[in-house]
Design a protein around this motif. Structure first.
Motif, short mmCIF file in Angstrom:
data_model
loop_
_atom_site.label_atom_id
_atom_site.label_comp_id
_atom_site.label_asym_id
_atom_site.label_seq_id
_atom_site.Cartn_x
_atom_site.Cartn_y
_atom_site.Cartn_z
N ILE A 1 0.84 -1.21 0.00
CA ILE A 1 0.00 0.00 0.00
C ILE A 1 0.87 1.25 0.00
O ILE A 1 0.59 2.22 -0.73
CB ILE A 1 -0.96 -0.02 1.20
N LYS A 2 1.90 1.26 0.81
CA LYS A 2 2.81 2.41 0.85
C LYS A 2 3.42 2.66 -0.52
O LYS A 2 3.53 3.81 -0.97
CB LYS A 2 3.91 2.18 1.88
N ALA A 3 3.81 1.61 -1.19
CA ALA A 3 4.42 1.76 -2.51
C ALA A 3 3.41 2.31 -3.52
O ALA A 3 3.75 3.18 -4.34
CB ALA A 3 4.97 0.41 -2.99
N LEU A 4 2.17 1.83 -3.46
CA LEU A 4 1.14 2.32 -4.37
C LEU A 4 0.83 3.79 -4.12
O LEU A 4 0.70 4.58 -5.06
CB LEU A 4 -0.12 1.47 -4.24
N LEU A 5 0.71 4.17 -2.84
CA LEU A 5 0.43 5.57 -2.51
C LEU A 5 1.59 6.48 -2.88
O LEU A 5 1.39 7.63 -3.28
CB LEU A 5 0.09 5.70 -1.03
N ALA A 6 2.81 5.98 -2.75
CA ALA A 6 3.98 6.77 -3.16
C ALA A 6 3.94 7.08 -4.65
O ALA A 6 4.41 8.13 -5.10
CB ALA A 6 5.26 6.03 -2.81
N GLU A 7 3.34 6.16 -5.41
CA GLU A 7 3.20 6.37 -6.85
C GLU A 7 2.00 7.23 -7.20
O GLU A 7 2.10 8.15 -8.03
CB GLU A 7 3.08 5.01 -7.54
N LYS A 8 0.86 6.96 -6.59
CA LYS A 8 -0.39 7.60 -6.98
C LYS A 8 -0.71 8.88 -6.22
O LYS A 8 -1.44 9.74 -6.72
CB LYS A 8 -1.55 6.61 -6.80
N ALA A 9 -0.22 9.01 -4.99
CA ALA A 9 -0.54 10.19 -4.16
C ALA A 9 0.70 10.59 -3.35
O ALA A 9 0.67 10.57 -2.11
CB ALA A 9 -1.72 9.89 -3.25
N PRO A 10 1.79 10.93 -4.02
CA PRO A 10 3.06 11.15 -3.32
C PRO A 10 3.07 12.33 -2.35
O PRO A 10 3.92 12.37 -1.46
CB PRO A 10 4.05 11.37 -4.47
N SER A 11 2.15 13.26 -2.50
CA SER A 11 2.12 14.44 -1.63
C SER A 11 1.30 14.23 -0.36
O SER A 11 1.36 15.03 0.55
CB SER A 11 1.56 15.65 -2.40
N ASP A 12 0.53 13.14 -0.32
CA ASP A 12 -0.34 12.88 0.82
C ASP A 12 0.44 12.22 1.96
O ASP A 12 1.39 11.47 1.72
CB ASP A 12 -1.49 11.97 0.42
N ALA A 13 0.02 12.50 3.19
CA ALA A 13 0.61 11.86 4.36
C ALA A 13 0.04 10.46 4.52
O ALA A 13 -0.98 10.10 3.90
CB ALA A 13 0.34 12.69 5.61
N LEU A 14 0.67 9.67 5.36
CA LEU A 14 0.24 8.29 5.59
C LEU A 14 0.42 7.92 7.05
O LEU A 14 1.46 8.21 7.65
CB LEU A 14 1.06 7.33 4.72
N ILE A 15 -0.61 7.29 7.62
CA ILE A 15 -0.52 6.67 8.94
C ILE A 15 -0.84 5.20 8.76
O ILE A 15 -1.92 4.84 8.28
CB ILE A 15 -1.51 7.30 9.94
N GLY A 16 0.10 4.32 9.11
CA GLY A 16 -0.12 2.89 8.99
C GLY A 16 0.11 2.22 10.32
O GLY A 16 0.86 2.72 11.17
N GLU A 17 -0.52 1.06 10.53
CA GLU A 17 -0.38 0.37 11.80
C GLU A 17 1.01 -0.20 11.99
O GLU A 17 1.58 -0.15 13.08
CB GLU A 17 -1.41 -0.75 11.92
N GLU A 18 1.59 -0.76 10.94
CA GLU A 18 2.82 -1.54 11.11
C GLU A 18 4.09 -0.71 10.95
O GLU A 18 5.11 -1.02 11.57
CB GLU A 18 2.83 -2.71 10.12
N TYR A 19 4.07 0.33 10.11
CA TYR A 19 5.29 1.06 9.80
C TYR A 19 5.22 2.54 10.13
O TYR A 19 6.06 3.31 9.68
CB TYR A 19 5.67 0.84 8.33
N GLY A 20 4.21 2.94 10.90
CA GLY A 20 4.17 4.30 11.39
C GLY A 20 3.71 5.31 10.36
O GLY A 20 3.01 4.99 9.40
#
Length: 260
Positions: free
Chosen positions: A52-71
């Motif tokens: 998911i992180k890799a997909l968001l880095a490609e499709k929405a690189p400017s958006d922030a991310l909060i994930g359970e496993e990797y912070g």
């Protein structure tokens, strides 16, 4: 503002998560570890979140991310993706099919677009403003969601998480007293309780010991189905851990009944 592109991306994320998690479900070589908070994590949880992180880095690189496993990862917009790669990990590692990937997009801090995908159950739910809250049933058909119209305790059903957490919170007596007034009490668990609420199959869900990634994807679906979501002690916020969701008609009375 149209939210269709955001919802399309959330659905694509869910497709990706489903494909990875299903492949590892009931795998004999599933790797399980215990995190510092004593909760389990599997190699599937980690693989889903990495993808998911890799997909968001490609499709929405400017958006922030909060994930359970990797912070968390900072962004440059007012948009934050909040991800629980597998909600119900304890079920997942025991072979129980009640687990889901939770995907939410918060805008200005408010969960706005979300998808809850439970591939082992053959079910998915999603919601966005102007689109509403919807589900896809096991037969592939879709339908719009709406909470129930029940407005009295004697015909209402509640779902809650385990009694140990209610005991630890000091609110077990309140839960037991409320249960005596209700038609039915169950502990369906995790995301499933909230989706049943959005479908109109029960009226009250209350839980303790949650994190933002456990909650965020549930909020748009419940609210856009006509329900209400709050902290047990007030307004829902990023630090909320004890939450209450209802069909709206029973929210005030349930808040009062469960007050510490």
């Amino acid at each position: 503002m149209t939210f269709s592109p955001d919802l399309d991306l959330a659905l694509a994320i869910a497709d990706l998560a489903d494909s990875i998690a299903l492949e590892r479900f009931r795998a004999l070589d599933l790797k399980v570890e215990t995190k510092p908070d004593r909760s389990p994590v599997t190699d599937a949880d980690q693989a889903v979140e990495r993808a998911i992180k890799a997909l968001l880095a490609e499709k929405a690189p400017s958006d922030a991310l909060i994930g359970e496993e990797y912070g968390s990862a900072a962004g440059t917009t007012n948009r934050t993706w909040i991800i629980d790669p597998i909600d119900g990990t304890a079920n997942y590692l025991r072979g129980v099919p009640v687990w889901a990937s939770l995907i939410a997009l918060a805008i200005d801090g408010k969960p706005t677009v979300s998808v809850v995908s439970a591939p082992a159950m053959g079910r998915r739910w999603w919601a966005a403003p102007e689109i509403g809250a919807w589900t896809r049933d096991i037969d592939g058909s879709t339908r719009k969601l709406a909470v129930s119209g029940i407005s009295d305790f004697e015909n209402a059903s509640i779902s809650y998480n385990n009694l140990q957490l209610w005991d630890q919170s000091g609110r077990l007596p309140q839960l037991l007293e409320l249960s005596r007034k209700l038609w039915r009490t169950r502990a369906y668990g995790d995301f499933w309780s909230y989706m049943l609420l959005a479908e109109g199959a029960l009226e009250i869900v209350a839980e303790h010991d949650l994190k933002i990634y456990d909650i965020a994807a549930l909020v748009p679906i419940v609210e856009l189905a006509g329900g209400q979501f709050s902290d047990l002690d007030g307004s829902l916020n990023a630090a909320s851990s004890s939450v209450l969701a209802t069909n709206g008609k029973l929210h005030s009375a349930t808040t009062e009944a469960l007050r510490a």
